[in-house]
Scaffold this active site. Sequence first.
Site, mmCIF file in Angstrom:
data_model
loop_
_atom_site.group_PDB
_atom_site.id
_atom_site.type_symbol
_atom_site.label_atom_id
_atom_site.label_comp_id
_atom_site.label_asym_id
_atom_site.label_seq_id
_atom_site.Cartn_x
_atom_site.Cartn_y
_atom_site.Cartn_z
ATOM 1 C CB CYS A 33 -0.902 -0.050 1.233
ATOM 2 S SG CYS A 33 -1.713 1.486 1.646
ATOM 3 C CB CYS A 36 0.349 1.859 4.108
ATOM 4 S SG CYS A 36 -1.338 1.262 3.918
#
Length: 128
Positions: A33, A36
Amino acid sequence: MADQVKHISSHQEFDNLLASNKYVIADFHADWCGPCKLINPHFSKMASTFSIPGFLAFAKVNVDHVQSVAQKYSVAAMPTFLFFKEGNQVAVNGQAMIQGANLPSLNLAVEKMGKLAKEKAAAAAAAE
């Protein structure tokens, strides 16, 4: 600077963290991600600033490695930040969760929980 973020490796470990801290802020993330990765250094800095052992803990839960925890809290987007008080998920600033790398919202939520934890820690110290 020591890492104040607890990297969760099992459902039991997450439950233990909830049980041993008045407040917990959990970052549900994935290795793949991009957002993230962008918010991670900010989350780590918040943890080093606001962590108080027994009162406020910061956790990272990799949704691919600890799927049972992600499923329990219906985490469907990464990153998702959840907030806990005395083991129960709670809303902070009217938000049950923060989805996405929303740094302004996360900052406000962490500052609020940090202030509450600091007050509880001070009250506990005064009571001793």
